[in-house]
Design an enzyme around this catalytic site. Structure first.
Site, PDB file in Angstrom:
ATOM      1  N   ASP A 333       0.858  -1.185   0.000  1.00  0.00           N
ATOM      2  CA  ASP A 333       0.000   0.000   0.000  1.00  0.00           C
ATOM      3  C   ASP A 333       0.900   1.243   0.000  1.00  0.00           C
ATOM      4  O   ASP A 333       2.123   1.103   0.013  1.00  0.00           O
ATOM      5  CB  ASP A 333      -0.925   0.008   1.226  1.00  0.00           C
ATOM      6  N   ASP A 335       1.362   4.771   2.304  1.00  0.00           N
ATOM      7  CA  ASP A 335       0.934   5.404   3.553  1.00  0.00           C
ATOM      8  C   ASP A 335       1.306   6.886   3.543  1.00  0.00           C
ATOM      9  O   ASP A 335       2.456   7.231   3.284  1.00  0.00           O
ATOM     10  CB  ASP A 335       1.632   4.728   4.740  1.00  0.00           C
ATOM     11  N   ASP A 423      -3.394   4.374   2.529  1.00  0.00           N
ATOM     12  CA  ASP A 423      -3.795   4.721   3.900  1.00  0.00           C
ATOM     13  C   ASP A 423      -3.462   6.188   4.159  1.00  0.00           C
ATOM     14  O   ASP A 423      -2.366   6.641   3.819  1.00  0.00           O
ATOM     15  CB  ASP A 423      -3.017   3.881   4.932  1.00  0.00           C
TER      16      ASP A 423
HETATM   17  N1  DCT Z   1       1.483   1.138  11.491  1.00  0.00           N
HETATM   18  C1  DCT Z   1       1.040   1.595  12.714  1.00  0.00           C
HETATM   19  N2  DCT Z   1      -0.223   1.346  13.093  1.00  0.00           N
HETATM   20  C2  DCT Z   1      -1.051   0.672  12.273  1.00  0.00           C
HETATM   21  C3  DCT Z   1      -0.624   0.221  11.014  1.00  0.00           C
HETATM   22  C4  DCT Z   1       0.686   0.485  10.638  1.00  0.00           C
HETATM   23  O1  DCT Z   1       1.797   2.198  13.448  1.00  0.00           O
HETATM   24  N3  DCT Z   1      -2.274   0.420  12.670  1.00  0.00           N
HETATM   25  C5  DCT Z   1       2.847   1.406  11.104  1.00  0.00           C
HETATM   26  C6  DCT Z   1       3.732   0.231  11.061  1.00  0.00           C
HETATM   27  C7  DCT Z   1       4.464   0.317   9.761  1.00  0.00           C
HETATM   28  C8  DCT Z   1       3.819   1.468   9.021  1.00  0.00           C
HETATM   29  O2  DCT Z   1       2.791   1.963   9.846  1.00  0.00           O
HETATM   30  C9  DCT Z   1       3.305   1.115   7.674  1.00  0.00           C
HETATM   31  O3  DCT Z   1       2.523  -0.061   7.725  1.00  0.00           O
HETATM   32  P1  DCT Z   1       2.385  -1.007   6.468  1.00  0.00           P
HETATM   33  O4  DCT Z   1       1.894  -0.242   5.308  1.00  0.00           O
HETATM   34  O5  DCT Z   1       1.571  -2.179   6.887  1.00  0.00           O
HETATM   35  O6  DCT Z   1       3.858  -1.532   6.264  1.00  0.00           O
HETATM   36  P2  DCT Z   1       5.004  -1.061   5.284  1.00  0.00           P
HETATM   37  O7  DCT Z   1       6.224  -1.113   6.086  1.00  0.00           O
HETATM   38  O8  DCT Z   1       4.643   0.204   4.622  1.00  0.00           O
HETATM   39  O9  DCT Z   1       5.062  -2.239   4.258  1.00  0.00           O
HETATM   40  P3  DCT Z   1       4.304  -2.412   2.862  1.00  0.00           P
HETATM   41  O10 DCT Z   1       5.302  -2.114   1.843  1.00  0.00           O
HETATM   42  O11 DCT Z   1       3.887  -3.839   2.840  1.00  0.00           O
HETATM   43  O12 DCT Z   1       3.146  -1.473   2.826  1.00  0.00           O
HETATM   44 MG    MG Z   2       2.835   0.520   3.569  1.00  0.00          MG
END
Ligand code: DCT
Ligand code: MG
Length: 499
Positions: A333, A335, A423
């Protein structure tokens, strides 16, 4: 021609000025600093290669500073090279990679750093190499927040195996075992070289008997019998399939498996199952979401989000976080953190952004979670808990024409767009540093930073705040650097947090 010491000094200064006057190129690969060894290479070839690498977005330094991560040499024998490097001020020998020019030329041809393989390493006799890794391992901390972990993983064979074991443990609701494998994965990812024999593991933290047995298997036979068994297990395969859908976690997957369901078709045909909105969207856009998102796509999305945000609050800021901020090339995703100069406008901003995206026809799915922010309940002791900021989980339509690379178009379905997961989180500006640290991840890095705060500093850290239990005060932070400083930790750059 013989140079006097003064002439030599002038010449040296002139060369330094020439170097500093060079055209500045954008650095694309921030998680590595290259140093080219002039010995045997010669200065003109070194300058040529330096310019070439800089043009391609690599960061090349002329001096052998502590920042250097990749030392590249041509026709240098290992022992001589090590002596030369020590002589030229290399201090932390354990954390730099000594690489042959082949790694450099392959990387230039690929236009990105290629994965370091053992054939790229400048190796002396085997005993020396093993000792070298051992020496570095003695310094490895049990906390990921005291290790520097870039996206370059020299131990992928082992970490892939551990990731299967961690997921298997998660499916079996064995949280302790899952965490043990994740910690071991994280330690191996931080090493600057590949584990080549069992002796290399000496002094490394977070490796228990079970993880060591897996490593031993792989070292001896090239694979782990246990991992192979899990991968061939029908239940594991089905749970992996179900959990690969957005909105379906291990619990639902287990329930469906127990009902005898094995495929998506069987799930859809089962009348007793009512999918929620998230799961419906997960199935509808399954193929697109599974593909993941490239950096170029993440950048295109940043532009779309920024445009929508600025239509609501012109001076709001949009910050890319998550894996892309850590330098990853792909993510599941994208963020973003949104902040407004005035506290209190956050939730309204998210509602407004969703509206704008809908008007533009880009909104395929949205889920708005209003703030559950209660200052009196801070700091939270639930380390794994979701934070309290207003946030939304989206699936957006990304037009292929927005990307330079037309190959990104979805050829198979003849569509000129694809669905992507985004997100958005909107903390009050006063909490930005904590939210940024938390959302940058990786999850293991965050977990270990909180564990470090609690066990080593008697402090509580989460996505909202840092609390000193001894002094009974909240410690304020404007930047991530402030948070590391409060904890007495050396600052770790985002691209070194891929734990
Ligand atoms: N996070 C958080 N609380 C949440 C969800 C996520 O603090 N409820 C944090 C943890 C890592 C960061 O946000 C991003 O989460 P992801 O998108 O799940 O992970 P990523 O490291 O960006 O990996 P990906 O490439 O798979 O998106
Ligand atoms: Mg991510």
């Amino acid at each position: 021609m013989i140079h006097t010491p003064i002439q030599l000094q002038v010449k040296k200064r002139k060369r330094q000025t020439e170097q500093s006057l060079q055209v500045q190129h954008e650095v694309k690969f921030r998680d590595m600093t290259i140093y080219l060894v002039e010995r045997k290479m010669g200065s003109s070839r070194r300058t040529f290669l330096t310019n070439l690498a800089r043009k391609k977005g690599f960061y090349v330094q002329y001096d052998l500073s502590n920042e250097v991560t990749h030392v590249v040499a041509e026709d240098n024998e290992a022992q001589e090279l090590r002596a030369w490097l020590l002589d030229h001020g290399l201090k932390d020998k354990a954390s730099v990679q000594l690489l042959d020019i082949t790694w450099f030329t392959e990387s230039m041809a690929a236009g990105r750093p290629v994965v370091v393989e053992s054939r790229h390493r400048i190796q002396g006799n085997k005993d020396q190499e093993i000792n070298c890794l051992q020496r570095s391992s003695q310094k490895v901390s049990q906390y990921a927040c005291q290790r520097r972990t870039t996206i370059i993983n020299c131990n992928k064979t082992f970490t892939d195996a551990f990731e299967v074991l961690a997921e298997h443990a998660e499916f079996n609701e064995n949280a302790g075992r899952c965490l043990a494998f994740m910690r071991a994965t994280s330690v191996l990812k931080s090493l600057s070289g590949a584990v080549g024999c069992f002796g290399d593991l000496e002094g490394l933290p977070c490796l228990g008997d079970q993880t060591k047995a897996v490593i031993e298997d792989i070292l001896e036979t090239g694979r782990s019998f246990k991992v192979q068994e899990i991968l061939n297990d029908e239940k594991f395969q089905v749970l992996k399939l179900f959990t690969s859908v957005f909105g379906i976690g291990p619990k639902t997957s287990e329930k469906w498996y127990r009902k005898g369901l094995r495929t998506f078709e069987e799930v859809h045909a089962d009348n007793s199952i009512t999918l929620n909105k998230r799961q419906e969207a997960g199935f509808r856009y399954y193929d697109d979401i599974l593909k993941g998102i490239s950096k170029a796509e993440a950048e295109a999305l940043a532009g779309i989000i920024e445009e929508a945000v600025h239509m609501i609050v012109p001076d709001a800021t949009v910050t890319l976080t998550g894996g892309f901020r850590r330098g990853k090339e792909f993510g599941h995703d994208v963020d973003f953190i949104l902040t407004t100069p005035e506290s209190g406008e956050e939730e309204g901003l998210l509602v407004g952004v969703i509206k704008k995206l809908r008007i533009k026809g880009l909104l395929l799915y949205h889920e708005l979670h209003p703030a559950t922010f209660d200052v009196t309940k801070l700091p939270s002791r639930k380390f794994e808990a979701m934070d309290h900021y207003p946030k939304c989980f989206l699936i957006l339509k990304l037009w292929s024409k927005l990307l330079d690379d037309s190959a990104q178009a979805d050829g198979a379905s003849q569509r000129d767009w694809r669905a992507v997961r985004v997100d958005l989180v909107a903390p009050p500006i006063s909490h930005f540093a904590f939210a940024l640290l938390g959302w940058t991840g990786s999850r293991q890095f965050e977990r270990d930073m909180r564990r470090f705060a609690q066990h080593e500093r008697k402090m509580l850290l989460d996505n909202h705040a840092l609390y000193d239990k001894t002094k009974q005060i909240f410690l304020l932070a404007k930047t991530e650097e402030d948070i590391f400083a409060h904890l007495g930790l050396e600052y770790i750059e985002p691209w070194e947090r891929n734990a």
